[in-house]
Design a protein around this motif. Sequence first.
Motif, PDB file in Angstrom:
ATOM      1  N   ASP A  17       4.419   8.726   2.814  1.00 39.66           N
ATOM      2  CA  ASP A  17       5.044  10.036   2.764  1.00 39.66           C
ATOM      3  C   ASP A  17       4.739  10.690   4.108  1.00 39.66           C
ATOM      4  N   VAL A  18       5.490  11.717   4.487  1.00 44.12           N
ATOM      5  CA  VAL A  18       5.201  12.401   5.744  1.00 44.12           C
ATOM      6  C   VAL A  18       4.217  13.544   5.529  1.00 44.12           C
ATOM      7  N   ALA A  19       4.546  14.475   4.647  1.00 43.79           N
ATOM      8  CA  ALA A  19       3.723  15.672   4.454  1.00 43.79           C
ATOM      9  C   ALA A  19       2.584  15.381   3.487  1.00 43.79           C
ATOM     10  N   MET A  20       1.381  15.185   4.045  1.00 43.91           N
ATOM     11  CA  MET A  20       0.193  14.921   3.233  1.00 43.91           C
ATOM     12  C   MET A  20      -0.983  15.651   3.850  1.00 43.91           C
ATOM     13  N   PRO A  21      -1.988  16.006   3.030  1.00 37.86           N
ATOM     14  CA  PRO A  21      -3.190  16.653   3.579  1.00 37.86           C
ATOM     15  C   PRO A  21      -4.015  15.671   4.408  1.00 37.86           C
ATOM     16  N   LEU A  36       3.183  10.446   9.695  1.00 34.22           N
ATOM     17  CA  LEU A  36       3.547  10.093  11.067  1.00 34.22           C
ATOM     18  C   LEU A  36       2.302   9.773  11.896  1.00 34.22           C
ATOM     19  N   ARG A  37       1.260  10.584  11.747  1.00 38.40           N
ATOM     20  CA  ARG A  37       0.019  10.305  12.485  1.00 38.40           C
ATOM     21  C   ARG A  37      -0.649   9.038  11.947  1.00 38.40           C
ATOM     22  N   THR A  38      -0.520   8.802  10.648  1.00 41.25           N
ATOM     23  CA  THR A  38      -1.059   7.568  10.070  1.00 41.25           C
ATOM     24  C   THR A  38      -0.334   6.363  10.650  1.00 41.25           C
ATOM     25  N   ALA A  39       0.995   6.436  10.724  1.00 45.65           N
ATOM     26  CA  ALA A  39       1.783   5.338  11.298  1.00 45.65           C
ATOM     27  C   ALA A  39       1.364   5.081  12.746  1.00 45.65           C
ATOM     28  N   ALA A  40       1.176   6.146  13.517  1.00 50.01           N
ATOM     29  CA  ALA A  40       0.768   5.992  14.915  1.00 50.01           C
ATOM     30  C   ALA A  40      -0.592   5.291  15.011  1.00 50.01           C
ATOM     31  N   ARG A  41      -1.513   5.655  14.123  1.00 52.67           N
ATOM     32  CA  ARG A  41      -2.836   5.014  14.146  1.00 52.67           C
ATOM     33  C   ARG A  41      -2.760   3.553  13.716  1.00 52.67           C
ATOM     34  N   LEU A  97       0.867  -1.171   0.000  1.00 56.78           N
ATOM     35  CA  LEU A  97       0.000   0.000   0.000  1.00 56.78           C
ATOM     36  C   LEU A  97       0.905   1.223   0.000  1.00 56.78           C
ATOM     37  N   VAL A  98       0.874   1.984  -1.086  1.00 56.98           N
ATOM     38  CA  VAL A  98       1.716   3.169  -1.272  1.00 56.98           C
ATOM     39  C   VAL A  98       0.876   4.401  -0.985  1.00 56.98           C
ATOM     40  N   VAL A  99       1.310   5.199   0.001  1.00 57.65           N
ATOM     41  CA  VAL A  99       0.540   6.361   0.438  1.00 57.65           C
ATOM     42  C   VAL A  99       1.378   7.620   0.223  1.00 57.65           C
ATOM     43  N   ASP A 100       0.947   8.451  -0.722  1.00 57.36           N
ATOM     44  CA  ASP A 100       1.647   9.704  -1.031  1.00 57.36           C
ATOM     45  C   ASP A 100       0.649  10.624  -1.712  1.00 57.36           C
ATOM     46  N   ASP A 101       0.682  11.903  -1.363  1.00 55.84           N
ATOM     47  CA  ASP A 101      -0.261  12.839  -1.987  1.00 55.84           C
ATOM     48  C   ASP A 101       0.162  13.247  -3.392  1.00 55.84           C
ATOM     49  N   ASN A 102       1.406  12.961  -3.769  1.00 59.32           N
ATOM     50  CA  ASN A 102       1.912  13.311  -5.087  1.00 59.32           C
ATOM     51  C   ASN A 102       1.668  12.137  -6.050  1.00 59.32           C
ATOM     52  N   LYS A 103       0.800  12.358  -7.036  1.00 57.32           N
ATOM     53  CA  LYS A 103       0.433  11.288  -7.964  1.00 57.32           C
ATOM     54  C   LYS A 103       1.643  10.753  -8.734  1.00 57.32           C
ATOM     55  N   VAL A 104       2.574  11.635  -9.104  1.00 55.22           N
ATOM     56  CA  VAL A 104       3.767  11.213  -9.850  1.00 55.22           C
ATOM     57  C   VAL A 104       4.626  10.273  -8.998  1.00 55.22           C
ATOM     58  N   ILE A 105       4.790  10.604  -7.724  1.00 56.30           N
ATOM     59  CA  ILE A 105       5.575   9.743  -6.825  1.00 56.30           C
ATOM     60  C   ILE A 105       4.873   8.403  -6.638  1.00 56.30           C
ATOM     61  N   ARG A 106       3.548   8.431  -6.452  1.00 57.62           N
ATOM     62  CA  ARG A 106       2.797   7.176  -6.317  1.00 57.62           C
ATOM     63  C   ARG A 106       3.031   6.293  -7.537  1.00 57.62           C
ATOM     64  N   ARG A 147      -1.004  -3.520  13.894  1.00 54.56           N
ATOM     65  CA  ARG A 147       0.096  -3.200  14.818  1.00 54.56           C
ATOM     66  C   ARG A 147       1.450  -3.691  14.298  1.00 54.56           C
ATOM     67  N   ASP A 148       1.480  -4.875  13.703  1.00 46.90           N
ATOM     68  CA  ASP A 148       2.747  -5.473  13.273  1.00 46.90           C
ATOM     69  C   ASP A 148       3.024  -5.308  11.782  1.00 46.90           C
ATOM     70  N   LEU A 149       2.218  -4.513  11.102  1.00 42.84           N
ATOM     71  CA  LEU A 149       2.390  -4.281   9.670  1.00 42.84           C
ATOM     72  C   LEU A 149       3.679  -3.497   9.414  1.00 42.84           C
ATOM     73  N   PRO A 150       4.576  -3.988   8.569  1.00 39.72           N
ATOM     74  CA  PRO A 150       5.809  -3.232   8.286  1.00 39.72           C
ATOM     75  C   PRO A 150       5.510  -1.879   7.634  1.00 39.72           C
ATOM     76  N   LEU A 151       6.083  -0.821   8.203  1.00 33.35           N
ATOM     77  CA  LEU A 151       5.856   0.548   7.735  1.00 33.35           C
ATOM     78  C   LEU A 151       7.176   1.189   7.336  1.00 33.35           C
ATOM     79  N   ALA A 152       7.180   1.837   6.171  1.00 35.60           N
ATOM     80  CA  ALA A 152       8.363   2.576   5.712  1.00 35.60           C
ATOM     81  C   ALA A 152       7.961   4.008   5.395  1.00 35.60           C
ATOM     82  N   ILE A 153       8.750   4.944   5.871  1.00 35.71           N
ATOM     83  CA  ILE A 153       8.575   6.352   5.523  1.00 35.71           C
ATOM     84  C   ILE A 153       9.434   6.629   4.296  1.00 35.71           C
ATOM     85  N   ILE A 154       8.825   7.173   3.246  1.00 37.91           N
ATOM     86  CA  ILE A 154       9.554   7.608   2.059  1.00 37.91           C
ATOM     87  C   ILE A 154       9.303   9.102   1.939  1.00 37.91           C
TER      88      ILE A 154
END
Length: 158
Positions: free
Chosen positions: A53-57, A62-67, A6-15, A75-82
């Motif tokens: 991504d970190v900066a998203m609307p 970071l708040r998504t990762a915390a949730r 699951l790729v989460v980024d507000d920039n469509k080009v990066i996605r 809880r145990d899902l591998p998470l990577a910040i890009i």
Amino acid sequence: MSGRVLVVDDNKVIRQLIRVNLELEGFEVVTAADGAECLDVVHQVCPDVVTLDVAMPRLDGLRTAARLRADPRTRDLPLAIISACTQYEVEAGLEVGVDAFLAKPFDPAELISLVQELAARGRDDASFGSALGPPLGPAIGSLGTPTEAERAGRGAVG
């Protein structure tokens, strides 16, 4: 190796960039435009890895990762910040339980390697119930050190 990311980024080009690189390696990729959309779809998608991504609307990475960490189902899902991977982002990411960091702009080979390792660790954890080991990617004090790819002579395309 394959799996679902699951790729989460507000920039469509990066996605799209991340999607294409991972699909070429056999991963199934689902995308979300921000953290709120990620939380809406994560239980239907059942990914092996989530990249954020970190900066998203609406809801940042970071708040998504915390949730995701607060939910017993993810809880145990591998998470990577890009992202830019500033010192703040790395420190805050470690606090909320992020497993790995990849700085933008990134070398596609590093992206693939990171996701493959996280997917493998996630499968190992599901099989054996072990905890994830130390975070992957650059540590706070080593953001400027060469990566494995760079040491091997396959530096980032500039």
